[in-house]
Design a protein around this motif. Structure first.
Motif, PDB file in Angstrom:
ATOM      1  N   VAL A  90      10.912  -8.642   2.888  1.00 43.88           N
ATOM      2  CA  VAL A  90       9.605  -8.706   2.021  1.00 43.88           C
ATOM      3  C   VAL A  90       8.752  -9.694   2.949  1.00 43.88           C
ATOM      4  O   VAL A  90       9.120 -10.768   3.477  1.00 43.88           O
ATOM      5  N   THR A  91       7.743  -9.135   3.310  1.00 44.52           N
ATOM      6  CA  THR A  91       6.518  -9.672   4.095  1.00 44.52           C
ATOM      7  C   THR A  91       5.326  -9.802   3.510  1.00 44.52           C
ATOM      8  O   THR A  91       4.921  -9.219   2.510  1.00 44.52           O
ATOM      9  N   ASP A 143      -1.111   3.053  -0.410  1.00 42.02           N
ATOM     10  CA  ASP A 143      -0.368   2.833  -1.581  1.00 42.02           C
ATOM     11  C   ASP A 143       1.069   3.619  -1.754  1.00 42.02           C
ATOM     12  O   ASP A 143       1.789   3.360  -2.564  1.00 42.02           O
ATOM     13  N   ARG A 144       1.078   4.335  -0.677  1.00 44.89           N
ATOM     14  CA  ARG A 144       2.344   5.358  -0.866  1.00 44.89           C
ATOM     15  C   ARG A 144       3.398   4.718   0.000  1.00 44.89           C
ATOM     16  O   ARG A 144       3.297   3.973   0.833  1.00 44.89           O
ATOM     17  N   PHE A 145       4.684   5.201  -0.461  1.00 47.99           N
ATOM     18  CA  PHE A 145       5.714   4.777   0.258  1.00 47.99           C
ATOM     19  C   PHE A 145       5.692   5.680   1.800  1.00 47.99           C
ATOM     20  O   PHE A 145       5.364   6.610   2.038  1.00 47.99           O
ATOM     21  N   LYS A 146       6.120   4.754   2.903  1.00 52.45           N
ATOM     22  CA  LYS A 146       5.877   5.457   4.184  1.00 52.45           C
ATOM     23  C   LYS A 146       7.430   5.282   5.013  1.00 52.45           C
ATOM     24  O   LYS A 146       8.027   4.331   4.899  1.00 52.45           O
ATOM     25  N   VAL A 169       3.001  -3.615  -2.004  1.00 48.02           N
ATOM     26  CA  VAL A 169       2.735  -4.105  -3.511  1.00 48.02           C
ATOM     27  C   VAL A 169       1.390  -4.740  -3.729  1.00 48.02           C
ATOM     28  O   VAL A 169       1.185  -5.631  -2.799  1.00 48.02           O
ATOM     29  N   ARG A 170       0.381  -4.517  -4.689  1.00 48.80           N
ATOM     30  CA  ARG A 170      -0.700  -5.273  -4.604  1.00 48.80           C
ATOM     31  C   ARG A 170      -0.837  -5.943  -5.808  1.00 48.80           C
ATOM     32  O   ARG A 170      -0.205  -5.561  -6.866  1.00 48.80           O
ATOM     33  N   ARG A 175      -5.560  -6.383  -4.044  1.00 48.16           N
ATOM     34  CA  ARG A 175      -5.348  -6.806  -2.645  1.00 48.16           C
ATOM     35  C   ARG A 175      -3.965  -6.738  -2.413  1.00 48.16           C
ATOM     36  O   ARG A 175      -2.904  -6.938  -3.351  1.00 48.16           O
ATOM     37  N   VAL A 176      -3.338  -6.735  -1.449  1.00 49.51           N
ATOM     38  CA  VAL A 176      -1.925  -6.615  -0.791  1.00 49.51           C
ATOM     39  C   VAL A 176      -1.432  -7.955  -1.179  1.00 49.51           C
ATOM     40  O   VAL A 176      -1.685  -8.878  -0.609  1.00 49.51           O
ATOM     41  N   ASN A 177      -0.276  -7.697  -2.100  1.00 44.86           N
ATOM     42  CA  ASN A 177       0.530  -9.034  -2.330  1.00 44.86           C
ATOM     43  C   ASN A 177       1.538  -9.053  -1.492  1.00 44.86           C
ATOM     44  O   ASN A 177       1.896 -10.407  -1.091  1.00 44.86           O
TER      45      ASN A 177
END
Length: 388
Positions: A90-91, A143-146, A169-170, A175-177
């Motif tokens: 997780v980053t 917001d999609r899986f890549k 995850v937002r 905002r990007v969490n």
């Protein structure tokens, strides 16, 4: 002061006020109308505080239960994260690693303590870091899986190809969490696939080979399944009128057995000279690698059976015959100059049973297909299906 001490003090206060109020009410020299109104209100308020304290205590108990439940769930998901077979990290939005599981640490050959706080780009092949940084910036807008395929680098410098599944995850403000990364070593998967192929070869190593001639009925035993090393086996049952019904063909590398069907009558006949290897069911149940190897072969048989069922469901006999020939072409066909030759010679009776019709009808339809140039026969009467 905790809630239990608060409730205890509230109960003591209420009890003292009750005693005081009771005493004041029964004193003969104090008329009831002389009791101060404030004293009555104080007693009433004390009662309300006691009830509120009891309700607060009940709510606190429910909150404790909810917190314990959430802690159990959090620990369960933490265990899933830690023990997952694939690497997970997780980053933050900038790609700085905040969490990493054991598989990720093993993948990069570095401790988890050293992974935390390190930019994930540091583990990307230096030649691919600039495109990776651009991709990281694009991730913050999606917001999609890549799915990404990237060349990663272990701690000691060894490169390996990795498939990355990335999810953003937002928070409630959009905002990007955090960014979650699943890491899979493609090279390792390829090695496992190679090992699996070797294990397929091991299936027939050091096992006795049972040979049967064309036309032989093969004995079936619910304690084991047969693995076809060479040749083709016809699997059939019989209807009430005694007519044979084709339900499958087991060719090279396929499996069959009486424990793979619920039919009361189940017969296996060699359509050519065949070589079989027996594999005990108990052996499959106790050997995960063996069962993993056999699963695709059982799945192949299942798909073939469904195809035969679909053929029998067609209304016109011509359509049944056409789709049967296409299935046989796929299952036991070999390329020749004229088209695709079936490696087994079927009688008109065999084809008729598979098409749910009579031998006379099949003879007529095969002759028609031959006249149209769609099929032909070689010198040994093997059917050759012309390529369309």
């Amino acid at each position: 002061m905790n809630i239990e001490q608060f409730i205890q003090r509230t109960e003591v206060l209420h009890s003292r006020l009750a005693d005081l109020y009771q005493t004041a009410s029964v004193l003969p020299w104090i008329p009831p109308e002389l009791l101060p109104q404030a004293f009555k209100e104080l007693y009433s308020t004390s009662k309300m505080v006691q009830l509120a304290a009891e309700e607060l205590y009940q709510q606190n108990e429910e909150l404790i239960q909810t917190r314990n439940f959430l802690e159990v769930e959090r620990q369960r998901y933490q265990d899933l994260f830690e023990l997952a077979p694939d690497g997970y990290v997780v980053t933050n939005a900038e790609g700085i690693i905040q969490e990493a599981n054991l598989a990720a640490a093993k993948l990069f050959n570095v401790s988890r303590q050293l992974l935390v706080g390190t930019p994930i780009v540091n583990f990307v092949n230096p030649e691919e870091r600039q495109p990776f940084r651009l991709e990281l910036n694009h991730l913050s807008q999606s917001d999609r899986f890549k799915e990404l395929v990237v060349s990663l680098q272990k701690n000691h410098g060894e490169l390996f190809n990795a498939a990355l599944t990335v999810a953003v995850v937002r928070n409630q403000q959009g905002r990007v969490n955090s960014i979650r990364w699943q890491l899979r070593d493609i090279n390792q998967r390829q090695r496992q696939k190679s090992e699996l192929l070797n294990n397929e070869h091991d299936l027939i190593q050091d096992r006795p080979i049972h040979k049967h001639s064309k036309g032989d009925t093969i004995s079936l035993n619910p304690l084991f399944i047969w693995y076809v090393r060479q040749g083709v086996v016809k699997l059939s049952t019989f209807c009430e009128t005694g007519e044979e019904i084709l339900i499958g063909l087991a060719s090279q590398d396929m499996v069959f057995g009486s424990n793979m069907t619920s039919l009361p009558i189940y017969q296996a006949t060699a359509l050519s000279d065949v070589e079989l290897v027996s594999i005990y069911v108990t052996e499959i149940a106790t050997d995960p690698l063996l069962s993993h190897t056999l699963l695709p072969k059982i799945n192949q048989r299942l798909k073939q059976t469904e195809s035969l069922l679909a053929i029998t469901g067609r209304r016109r006999v011509e359509e049944r015959l056409h789709h049967l020939l296409q299935l046989l072409k796929q299952e036991i066909g070999e390329p020749v100059a004229e088209g695709t030759r079936l490696t087994v010679r079927f009688t008109h009776e065999d084809i008729a049973s598979a098409c749910c019709t009579t031998r006379v009808t099949i003879t007529r339809l095969l002759g028609k297909l031959q006249q149209q140039g769609l099929i032909s026969f070689d010198a040994k009467k093997y059917i050759i299906i012309r390529n369309s």
